[in-house]
Design an enzyme around this catalytic site. Structure first.
Site, short mmCIF file in Angstrom:
data_model
loop_
_atom_site.label_atom_id
_atom_site.label_comp_id
_atom_site.label_asym_id
_atom_site.label_seq_id
_atom_site.Cartn_x
_atom_site.Cartn_y
_atom_site.Cartn_z
N CYS A 279 -70.39 -19.26 79.99
CA CYS A 279 -71.51 -20.21 80.38
C CYS A 279 -72.08 -19.68 79.49
O CYS A 279 -73.31 -19.39 79.29
CB CYS A 279 -71.33 -19.47 82.14
N CYS B 27 -73.03 -14.14 81.94
CA CYS B 27 -71.17 -14.33 81.37
C CYS B 27 -70.66 -14.95 80.28
O CYS B 27 -71.47 -15.95 79.71
CB CYS B 27 -70.57 -15.19 82.88
N CYS C 30 -80.30 -17.36 83.53
CA CYS C 30 -79.38 -16.72 84.15
C CYS C 30 -79.32 -15.37 83.23
O CYS C 30 -78.73 -15.16 82.19
CB CYS C 30 -77.86 -17.63 84.50
N CYS D 54 -76.01 -30.94 92.91
CA CYS D 54 -75.57 -29.92 92.33
C CYS D 54 -77.36 -28.93 91.54
O CYS D 54 -77.81 -29.73 91.57
CB CYS D 54 -74.76 -29.20 91.41
N CYS E 28 -70.12 -28.36 85.24
CA CYS E 28 -69.64 -27.15 85.55
C CYS E 28 -70.10 -26.36 83.70
O CYS E 28 -69.51 -26.27 82.92
CB CYS E 28 -69.07 -26.43 86.02
N GLU F 90 -82.27 -27.59 85.69
CA GLU F 90 -81.12 -28.49 85.79
C GLU F 90 -81.06 -29.35 86.99
O GLU F 90 -81.26 -28.38 87.79
CB GLU F 90 -80.46 -28.74 84.95
N1 SAH Z 1 -73.89 -18.06 88.76
C1 SAH Z 1 -73.37 -18.88 89.97
C2 SAH Z 1 -73.44 -20.76 90.24
C3 SAH Z 1 -73.42 -21.23 89.09
S1 SAH Z 1 -72.34 -21.50 87.93
C4 SAH Z 1 -72.07 -18.52 89.82
O1 SAH Z 1 -71.30 -18.00 89.27
O2 SAH Z 1 -70.93 -19.40 90.48
C5 SAH Z 1 -70.55 -22.21 88.89
C6 SAH Z 1 -69.41 -22.15 88.53
O3 SAH Z 1 -69.56 -23.00 87.27
C7 SAH Z 1 -69.18 -20.88 88.33
O4 SAH Z 1 -67.94 -20.94 89.10
C8 SAH Z 1 -69.24 -20.47 87.12
O5 SAH Z 1 -68.14 -19.51 86.91
C9 SAH Z 1 -68.60 -21.92 86.44
N2 SAH Z 1 -68.49 -21.81 84.91
C10 SAH Z 1 -69.39 -21.49 84.20
N3 SAH Z 1 -69.65 -21.85 83.11
C11 SAH Z 1 -68.26 -23.16 82.99
C12 SAH Z 1 -67.52 -23.44 82.27
N4 SAH Z 1 -68.08 -23.77 81.01
N5 SAH Z 1 -66.34 -24.32 82.43
C13 SAH Z 1 -66.00 -24.43 83.45
N6 SAH Z 1 -67.03 -23.64 84.28
C14 SAH Z 1 -67.97 -22.94 84.40
FE1 SF4 Z 2 -75.10 -17.31 85.53
FE2 SF4 Z 2 -73.15 -18.75 84.36
FE3 SF4 Z 2 -73.18 -16.10 85.13
FE4 SF4 Z 2 -73.22 -18.55 87.14
S1 SF4 Z 2 -71.55 -18.22 85.57
S2 SF4 Z 2 -73.50 -15.96 87.30
S3 SF4 Z 2 -74.67 -18.78 86.50
S4 SF4 Z 2 -74.03 -16.91 83.82
#
Ligand code: SAH
Ligand code: SF4
Length: 353
Positions: free
Chosen positions: A127, A124, A120, A113, A345, A100
């Site tokens: 996420c 996390c 991934c 974006c 995000c 996406e």
């Molecule tokens: N993998 C990279 C980029 C993709 S995630 C990273 O982790 O930085 C982009 C951003 O969105 C990151 O800062 C991530 O921690 C944040 N993010 C992920 N899930 C989220 C959520 N549910 N609400 C708000 N931010 C979130």
């Molecule tokens: Fe991967 Fe989501 Fe963690 Fe970014 S925040 S590293 S996209 S699992």
């Protein structure tokens, strides 16, 4: 949109021209090198999708190109507009996997974006992309192609898109080579001619790769998803924290700032009862105090399907921000766009509506 998107089945084996550097674009036999610039102009300036449109290339070369290569690397492109004007794009790749991107037209600038992976592997806990698990890395063509596809669908010139954030699906530094070569194509004057200063790469914080990236000499905006100042809290929500303590990440950021003299962003998703206590704000300020020109971005948690996390409320966010400011940190609160289209995000999770 289908005009752009649909590649017939036999195209599956062909390489996209977005996968080449400008200097490596395929030439007709004995053709002079300047011809590559003409082809690049069709690909990136004019966003041509059809070899027949490339009238100044000569019929034989066009024929050869269309027999051996494709332009856009996607099988299908769907778009889901949000009430705030941002648009989520769902790409089906040639192998059927999906990824996406999000288009965000602001008044003064157009931002995209981009994703670097299908899913991934970092996992996390907060996420939605992490919950999908790892599909595969995207190729250079599939990363750059997201910009071209969005420009085509939005009926704008690719060069009108001046801001890129690599903050979609995936961890770009775990797809290092393709992410860096895609960035190099974005900034190549014969391709998209963007400014590296307007490209943000967001990473979960991988010290070895950050040090390597610093040596590339690209003046990108680096965004670090720190989300906690202490290892104990960080390990609770970010599996890679087990391998990479906060101290090592900060050390790699010294390297970055020494070599790439640019302001950087620290991302901090606000999770109620997990990382939003006053002591954590104090500790964060302490951890960041030796870095120069850091901007802290507090991100209210965007909820999604199965997640049990809750966003810190306005009061807690305000208090956290105040403590950072009292410690002379530069702080802002980022409200994500596109929430109603699942485009905010951390919400990217391949839903169909
Ligand atoms: N993998 C990279 C980029 C993709 S995630 C990273 O982790 O930085 C982009 C951003 O969105 C990151 O800062 C991530 O921690 C944040 N993010 C992920 N899930 C989220 C959520 N549910 N609400 C708000 N931010 C979130
Ligand atoms: Fe991967 Fe989501 Fe963690 Fe970014 S925040 S590293 S996209 S699992």
């Amino acid at each position: 949109m289908n005009d752009f998107a649909v590649n017939s089945k036999k195209n599956e084996q062909k390489k996209s021209l977005y996968d080449f550097t400008i200097d490596d674009l395929p030439l007709a036999k004995n053709a002079p090198k300047f011809r590559r610039k003409q082809l690049a102009n069709w690909l990136y300036e004019k966003a041509a999708q059809d070899f027949n449109a490339m009238t100044n290339l000569g019929a034989d070369w066009r024929q050869e190109l269309s027999e051996n290569y494709i332009i856009n690397p996607f099988k299908k492109i769907e778009s889901f507009p949000s009430a705030d004007d941002s648009v989520r794009y769902l790409f089906t790749l040639e192998d059927g996997l999906q990824t996406e991107a999000v288009y965000m037209p602001y008044k003064s600038r157009k931002t995209v974006c981009l994703s670097s992976m299908v899913g991934c592997p970092a996992g996390c806990a907060f996420c939605a992309t992490g919950a999908l698990g790892f599909g595969r890395n995207l190729s250079q063509a599939e990363i750059v192609g997201q910009i071209m596809a969005i420009a085509f669908a939005e009926k704008i010139q690719p060069k009108e898109i001046r801001n890129v954030v690599l903050m979609g699906m995936g961890e770009a530094l775990l797809n290092y080579d393709n992410a860096v070569s895609a960035i190099r194509l974005m900034i190549n004057p014969d391709a998209l001619d963007m400014s590296a200063r307007r490209i943000t790469l967001s990473t979960v914080g991988l010290p070895k790769q950050i040090k390597k990236l610093a040596k590339e000499g690209l003046p990108l905006v680096l965004a670090i998803s720190l989300h906690a100042p202490d290892d104990l809290t960080r390990k609770e929500i970010i599996p890679t924290a087990n391998a990479h303590p906060v101290s090592e990440i900060i050390e790699s950021l010294y390297d970055w700032q020494r070599l790439i003299n640019r302001r950087m962003t620290i991302e901090y998703v606000m999770l109620a009862g997990i990382n939003d206590a006053e002591w954590q704000a104090e500790a964060l300020a302490m951890v960041l105090s030796k870095l120069k020109t850091v901007h802290v971005n507090l991100i209210p948690f965007n909820s999604w399907g199965k997640s049990s996390f809750k966003s810190s409320d306005k009061h807690a966010i305000r208090k956290f921000k105040k403590v950072l400011e009292q410690n002379r940190m530069e702080v802002s609160v980022r409200f994500s766009r596109g929430q109603d289209a699942g485009a905010a995000c951390g919400q990217l999770a391949l839903t169909q509506s």
